[in-house]
Design a protein around this motif. Structure first.
Motif, PDB file in Angstrom:
ATOM      1  N   VAL A 411       0.835  -1.204   0.000  1.00  0.00           N
ATOM      2  CA  VAL A 411       0.000   0.000   0.000  1.00  0.00           C
ATOM      3  C   VAL A 411       0.866   1.248   0.000  1.00  0.00           C
ATOM      4  CG1 VAL A 411      -1.927  -1.133   1.153  1.00  0.00           C
ATOM      5  CG2 VAL A 411      -0.155  -0.032   2.526  1.00  0.00           C
ATOM      6  N   ASN A 412       0.284   2.325  -0.524  1.00  0.00           N
ATOM      7  CA  ASN A 412       0.947   3.626  -0.533  1.00  0.00           C
ATOM      8  C   ASN A 412      -0.096   4.697  -0.197  1.00  0.00           C
ATOM      9  OD1 ASN A 412       2.744   5.741  -0.866  1.00  0.00           O
ATOM     10  ND2 ASN A 412       2.497   5.807  -3.103  1.00  0.00           N
ATOM     11  N   ASP A 413      -0.268   4.935   1.093  1.00  0.00           N
ATOM     12  CA  ASP A 413      -1.197   5.945   1.615  1.00  0.00           C
ATOM     13  C   ASP A 413      -2.622   5.842   1.069  1.00  0.00           C
ATOM     14  OD1 ASP A 413       0.699   7.125   3.263  1.00  0.00           O
ATOM     15  OD2 ASP A 413       1.458   8.394   1.658  1.00  0.00           O
ATOM     16  N   PRO A 414      -3.213   4.704   1.134  1.00  0.00           N
ATOM     17  CA  PRO A 414      -4.611   4.599   0.708  1.00  0.00           C
ATOM     18  C   PRO A 414      -5.548   5.009   1.852  1.00  0.00           C
ATOM     19  CG  PRO A 414      -3.871   2.478   1.441  1.00  0.00           C
ATOM     20  CD  PRO A 414      -2.693   3.409   1.602  1.00  0.00           C
ATOM     21  N   GLN A 415      -6.846   5.087   1.534  1.00  0.00           N
ATOM     22  CA  GLN A 415      -7.883   5.257   2.545  1.00  0.00           C
ATOM     23  C   GLN A 415      -8.544   3.893   2.748  1.00  0.00           C
ATOM     24  OE1 GLN A 415      -8.849   7.994   4.267  1.00  0.00           O
ATOM     25  NE2 GLN A 415      -7.364   9.387   3.319  1.00  0.00           N
ATOM     26  N   ILE A 416      -8.434   3.342   3.970  1.00  0.00           N
ATOM     27  CA  ILE A 416      -9.025   2.034   4.264  1.00  0.00           C
ATOM     28  C   ILE A 416      -9.868   2.169   5.530  1.00  0.00           C
ATOM     29  CG2 ILE A 416      -8.582  -0.382   4.809  1.00  0.00           C
ATOM     30  CD1 ILE A 416      -5.930  -0.156   3.342  1.00  0.00           C
ATOM     31  N   HIS A 417     -11.183   2.078   5.377  1.00  0.00           N
ATOM     32  CA  HIS A 417     -12.082   2.286   6.506  1.00  0.00           C
ATOM     33  C   HIS A 417     -13.257   1.308   6.438  1.00  0.00           C
ATOM     34  CE1 HIS A 417      -9.903   6.040   7.104  1.00  0.00           C
ATOM     35  NE2 HIS A 417     -10.199   6.401   5.862  1.00  0.00           N
ATOM     36  N   HIS A 418     -13.706   0.890   7.603  1.00  0.00           N
ATOM     37  CA  HIS A 418     -14.921   0.084   7.745  1.00  0.00           C
ATOM     38  C   HIS A 418     -14.822  -1.222   6.944  1.00  0.00           C
ATOM     39  CE1 HIS A 418     -16.680   3.487   9.817  1.00  0.00           C
ATOM     40  NE2 HIS A 418     -16.235   4.254   8.831  1.00  0.00           N
ATOM     41  N   ILE A 419     -13.886  -2.054   7.398  1.00  0.00           N
ATOM     42  CA  ILE A 419     -13.594  -3.340   6.758  1.00  0.00           C
ATOM     43  C   ILE A 419     -13.634  -4.443   7.824  1.00  0.00           C
ATOM     44  CG2 ILE A 419     -11.885  -4.681   5.487  1.00  0.00           C
ATOM     45  CD1 ILE A 419     -12.870  -2.349   3.857  1.00  0.00           C
ATOM     46  N   GLY A 442      -1.167   5.325   5.643  1.00  0.00           N
ATOM     47  CA  GLY A 442      -1.854   6.536   6.080  1.00  0.00           C
ATOM     48  C   GLY A 442      -2.600   6.292   7.374  1.00  0.00           C
ATOM     49  N   HIS A 443      -3.895   6.013   7.269  1.00  0.00           N
ATOM     50  CA  HIS A 443      -4.707   5.783   8.459  1.00  0.00           C
ATOM     51  C   HIS A 443      -5.738   4.709   8.156  1.00  0.00           C
ATOM     52  CE1 HIS A 443      -7.107   7.705  12.030  1.00  0.00           C
ATOM     53  NE2 HIS A 443      -6.868   6.418  12.187  1.00  0.00           N
ATOM     54  N   ILE A 444      -5.654   3.624   8.892  1.00  0.00           N
ATOM     55  CA  ILE A 444      -6.650   2.557   8.804  1.00  0.00           C
ATOM     56  C   ILE A 444      -7.574   2.686  10.010  1.00  0.00           C
ATOM     57  CG2 ILE A 444      -7.022   0.077   8.912  1.00  0.00           C
ATOM     58  CD1 ILE A 444      -4.392  -0.334   7.492  1.00  0.00           C
ATOM     59  N   SER A 445      -8.878   2.670   9.799  1.00  0.00           N
ATOM     60  CA  SER A 445      -9.798   2.809  10.927  1.00  0.00           C
ATOM     61  C   SER A 445     -11.013   1.911  10.757  1.00  0.00           C
ATOM     62  CB  SER A 445     -10.252   4.263  11.078  1.00  0.00           C
ATOM     63  OG  SER A 445     -11.068   4.661  10.002  1.00  0.00           O
ATOM     64  N   TYR A 446     -11.593   1.536  11.874  1.00  0.00           N
ATOM     65  CA  TYR A 446     -12.790   0.703  11.928  1.00  0.00           C
ATOM     66  C   TYR A 446     -12.603  -0.571  11.088  1.00  0.00           C
ATOM     67  CZ  TYR A 446     -15.006   4.785  14.010  1.00  0.00           C
ATOM     68  OH  TYR A 446     -15.315   5.844  14.833  1.00  0.00           O
ATOM     69  N   VAL A 447     -11.690  -1.416  11.566  1.00  0.00           N
ATOM     70  CA  VAL A 447     -11.418  -2.677  10.879  1.00  0.00           C
ATOM     71  C   VAL A 447     -11.407  -3.814  11.896  1.00  0.00           C
ATOM     72  CG1 VAL A 447     -10.107  -1.597   9.019  1.00  0.00           C
ATOM     73  CG2 VAL A 447      -8.917  -2.358  11.088  1.00  0.00           C
ATOM     74  N   ALA A 459       4.593 -10.108  11.105  1.00  0.00           N
ATOM     75  CA  ALA A 459       3.193 -10.482  10.947  1.00  0.00           C
ATOM     76  C   ALA A 459       2.363  -9.686  11.945  1.00  0.00           C
ATOM     77  CB  ALA A 459       3.001 -11.984  11.167  1.00  0.00           C
ATOM     78  N   GLY A 460       1.190  -9.194  11.494  1.00  0.00           N
ATOM     79  CA  GLY A 460       0.330  -8.407  12.380  1.00  0.00           C
ATOM     80  C   GLY A 460      -1.136  -8.696  12.122  1.00  0.00           C
ATOM     81  N   GLY A 461      -1.933  -8.569  13.155  1.00  0.00           N
ATOM     82  CA  GLY A 461      -3.354  -8.834  13.004  1.00  0.00           C
ATOM     83  C   GLY A 461      -4.036  -7.882  12.050  1.00  0.00           C
ATOM     84  N   VAL A 462      -3.550  -6.633  11.970  1.00  0.00           N
ATOM     85  CA  VAL A 462      -4.095  -5.655  11.014  1.00  0.00           C
ATOM     86  C   VAL A 462      -3.120  -5.439   9.874  1.00  0.00           C
ATOM     87  CG1 VAL A 462      -4.790  -3.247  10.683  1.00  0.00           C
ATOM     88  CG2 VAL A 462      -5.536  -4.480  12.719  1.00  0.00           C
ATOM     89  N   SER A 463      -1.878  -5.123  10.200  1.00  0.00           N
ATOM     90  CA  SER A 463      -0.892  -4.832   9.164  1.00  0.00           C
ATOM     91  C   SER A 463       0.429  -5.504   9.515  1.00  0.00           C
ATOM     92  CB  SER A 463      -0.685  -3.320   9.043  1.00  0.00           C
ATOM     93  OG  SER A 463       0.256  -3.012   8.037  1.00  0.00           O
ATOM     94  N   GLY A 464       1.153  -5.957   8.473  1.00  0.00           N
ATOM     95  CA  GLY A 464       2.448  -6.595   8.708  1.00  0.00           C
ATOM     96  C   GLY A 464       3.448  -5.597   9.241  1.00  0.00           C
ATOM     97  N   THR A 465       3.795  -4.611   8.437  1.00  0.00           N
ATOM     98  CA  THR A 465       4.719  -3.571   8.862  1.00  0.00           C
ATOM     99  C   THR A 465       4.569  -2.372   7.947  1.00  0.00           C
ATOM    100  OG1 THR A 465       7.026  -3.098   9.440  1.00  0.00           O
ATOM    101  CG2 THR A 465       6.646  -4.354   7.429  1.00  0.00           C
ATOM    102  N   GLY A 466       5.134  -1.236   8.381  1.00  0.00           N
ATOM    103  CA  GLY A 466       5.052  -0.003   7.609  1.00  0.00           C
ATOM    104  C   GLY A 466       4.598   1.139   8.495  1.00  0.00           C
ATOM    105  N   SER A 467       4.490   2.309   7.914  1.00  0.00           N
ATOM    106  CA  SER A 467       4.111   3.498   8.672  1.00  0.00           C
ATOM    107  C   SER A 467       2.603   3.724   8.596  1.00  0.00           C
ATOM    108  CB  SER A 467       4.850   4.723   8.126  1.00  0.00           C
ATOM    109  OG  SER A 467       4.509   4.931   6.764  1.00  0.00           O
ATOM    110  N   GLY A 468       2.131   4.583   9.481  1.00  0.00           N
ATOM    111  CA  GLY A 468       0.711   4.906   9.489  1.00  0.00           C
ATOM    112  C   GLY A 468       0.060   4.606  10.820  1.00  0.00           C
TER     113      GLY A 468
END
Length: 649
Positions: A411-419, A442-447, A459-468
């Motif tokens: 990913v590169n700064d996408p909008q990811i919400h309500h997933i 960027g910002h992941i919310s409501y997932v 390994a991560g429950g929401v994201s593996g690694t990276g900024s945001g």
């Protein structure tokens, strides 16, 4: 002899009796030797004058009695009431130095009619005998509530050190009436009103602003004239309506009394404020409305261009065509989609390395059974720069050689919400996450993610690694990484907020580099208003919340059941694996946690389970907007999770 007789005045008896009725002297005839001599002034004696006064009083009382008898014989329609008690005298004026007066002390309520999940202020005023505020540092003030529901509660009493005391009443439920009682030094004090009725709030969207409105009704483009209007109902007693959005101007609008409470807010398509996102031409715009401490309500609209009207997708074939279609378009699911069999999916953008820059919205629908084995980038989108929202994915099985994530691999700064996602995600050579694999998101919310994640390096429950940043996230299941594993995300920066994980975390933690480790939430990120209830196993750096000393933990808690280290350079802790550079603030852990071997770091506040089930334990925690708990029977829970259907499809 005659001269002597001439000087003797003898009054007749009749003259003397007349003198009784005439206080003034009167002239009477004087007889000498039986013959009239001359008239002289005849004065009554002192005793006679006293008799005269008594006689007049007797006549006056006789007159009153006679008049009363006449009134009794000539009754009129009515009565004359004569009080048998003397009038009360005025109370004596207070005297002496000021002292506490329980009779004049009182308390008041800011509202007698409230709504669920909004506080009511209670103010107690202790006064002296003169009616002025009086502060007694030794006074004992207690407040209690009684009514129909145990979920109506009071905050702790705050002594303002000026003769006033403050606290709040709060109810988790509606349709109840509660009675407030206050005592000072054991004696009850009065209030103009001591009952609070709790009702259900009105806050909601209306008309075309409803999430259930048609796609066409919620689609806007550059031809908007003059602007798109958001409408809804509100609770007049709670004041203005706050409207927030990640991609639109924040507004505060009034709650009009018309219709019992309504509001409206306009948004421009252009950069003129208030505006929809000005840096993205097409995307799903999410709105959240709130009043007071009520949890926000959500809706969304579709911001498009005439050149990119929404494309409705109703089946798997249409979804797969997105892989070869224009990656900058707007796609919306029109129905649920079921994928059957193995390898039924090719990630959008793979092969070819094309990044999706458009908008994809599930409109609350579900994609079930997406399956990909041995792909390069196993995910819905191989590369993502656009927006994805309002989507539910169930029973997925996505495995491959490179980065893996249910929504996107890279990913590169996408909008990811309500997933929301459930299933299995696996990378055999690179990071993997339940939602995204690698990159700046960027910002992941409501997932939410439920299932298993396996990654290499991270390994991560929401994201593996990276900024945001990540907020409003829930994970459960298992997370396995050969160097780092976390319930939410491995990262060197960013914030995790209002999130929770109950996952079982395991990492090999190859080597002894301090960046590596296992934790319930993250390694270096700031964890705020969050909690972990799973278990963690790793080689050397193992923790309930953060594994690296650069991580931070605020207003959070860990109920990790087991924290186990199997390596040689052991660093183990219920909150942090090693002492944090910035000490945890109001962060707690249970004394029942089991560290294997023994915990080497105990940053945070250790409490018994009984203490962790009391609101009074948690310093500076917001139990109105962020947290809630059944006092005495559970640990704090995040309020937004009581309304998952509002935020997750």
């Amino acid at each position: 002899m005659n001269q002597i007789l001439d000087k003797i005045a003898i009054c007749r008896k009749t003259s003397c009796l007349k003198a009784l009725f005439y206080p003034a002297a009167s002239y009477r005839r004087l007889f000498v030797n039986g013959a009239l001599n001359r008239e002289v002034k005849c004065r009554p004696t002192k005793m006679v004058r006293h008799l005269f006064v008594l006689f007049r009083l007797f006549l006056l009382s006789s007159l009153v009695a006679t008049t009363a008898c006449q009134l009794a014989d000539n009754k009129i329609n009515g009565s004359i009431k004569v009080s048998s008690e003397p009038p009360s005298p005025n109370p004596p004026a207070p005297t002496g130095p000021p002292a506490l007066s329980l009779a004049l002390s009182e308390f008041s309520l800011s509202e007698t009619t409230s709504v669920r999940n909004t506080p009511v202020d209670i103010t107690i005023s202790t006064r002296d005998q003169y009616g002025d505020l009086f502060y007694d540092p030794l006074a004992t003030v207690t407040v209690s509530t009684s009514g129909s529901d145990a979920q109506a509660w009071l905050t702790q009493v705050v002594d303002n050190l000026d003769g006033t005391y403050s606290l709040k009443f709060f109810s988790e439920v509606a349709a109840i009436t509660e009675t407030i009682s206050v005592t000072v030094n054991g004696s009850s004090i009065s209030a103009a009103s001591n009952q609070i009725s709790v009702n259900e709030p009105r806050l909601s969207f209306t008309g075309d602003s409803l999430p259930s409105a048609t796609v066409a009704a919620r689609t806007v483009d550059e031809t908007m004239s003059p602007a798109w209007t958001l409408t809804g109902e509100c609770d007049v007693g709670l004041g203005d309506v706050l409207i927030t959005s990640p991609t639109a101007s924040e507004q505060t609008v009034s709650c009009d009394t018309a219709g019992g409470g309504t509001f409206s807010a306009t948004y421009n398509y252009s950069t003129t404020s208030p505006y929809l996102s000005f840096d993205t031409k097409i995307l799903t715009v999410h709105f959240y409305i709130s009043q007071s401490s009520l949890q926000p309500k959500r809706t969304w609209i579709y911001k498009t261009q005439l050149a990119s009207p929404p494309i409705i997708i109703n089946d798997l074939a249409g979804l797969q065509v997105m892989a070869t279609s224009d990656a900058s378009k707007f796609y919306i699911l029109g129905s649920d989609i079921t994928a059957v069999g193995t390898n039924n999916w090719t990630s959008i953008g793979d092969p070819g390395g094309v990044s999706f820059t458009g908008a994809f919205d599930g409109n609350g629908h579900t994609i079930d059974g997406l399956n990909r084995q041995n792909a390069s980038y196993p995910s819905l989108f191989a590369f993502l720069e656009g927006s994805v929202s309002n989507l539910k994915m169930t029973n997925i099985d996505l495995r491959g050689a490179f980065e893996a994530g249910a929504i996107a691999s890279i990913v590169n700064d996408p909008q990811i919400h309500h997933i929301s996602v459930s299933g299995h995600v696996q990378s055999n050579g690179y990071p993997a996450g339940g939602i995204t694999g690698l990159g700046s998101h960027g910002h992941i919310s409501y997932v939410s993610f439920s299932g298993s994640v396996i990654g290499v390096t991270a390994a991560g429950g929401v994201s593996g690694t990276g900024s945001g940043n990540i907020s409003f996230a829930i994970t459960s299941g298992t997370v396995d990484g050969d160097r780092f594993a976390a319930g939410i995300k491995k990262s060197t920066s960013g914030t995790i907020e209002k999130s929770t994980s109950s996952s079982v975390i395991t990492s090999t933690d190859a080597g002894t580099a301090t960046d590596y480790g296992s934790s319930g939430m993250s390694n270096r990120m700031t964890v705020r208003n969050s909690y972990f209830t799973g278990a963690v196993t790793g080689d050397d750096h193992v923790a309930g919340l953060v594994s690296h000393d650069w991580g931070k933990a605020y207003l959070s808690y860990s109920l990790a059941s087991n924290i186990t280290a199997t390596g040689a350079a052991l660093e183990v802790g219920p909150v942090a694996a090693k002492p944090l550079i910035v000490a945890p603030l109001s962060t707690y852990f249970s004394d029942t946690v089991v560290c294997t071997p023994a915990c080497t770091n105990t940053d945070g506040n250790q409490k018994t389970m009984a203490e962790l089930m009391q609101r009074s334990t948690y310093t500076n925690w917001d139990f109105f907007k962020v947290w809630r708990m059944n006092n005495g029977s559970e640990t704090p829970q995040l309020r937004w999770m009581d309304h998952l259907s509002e935020y997750l499809p």
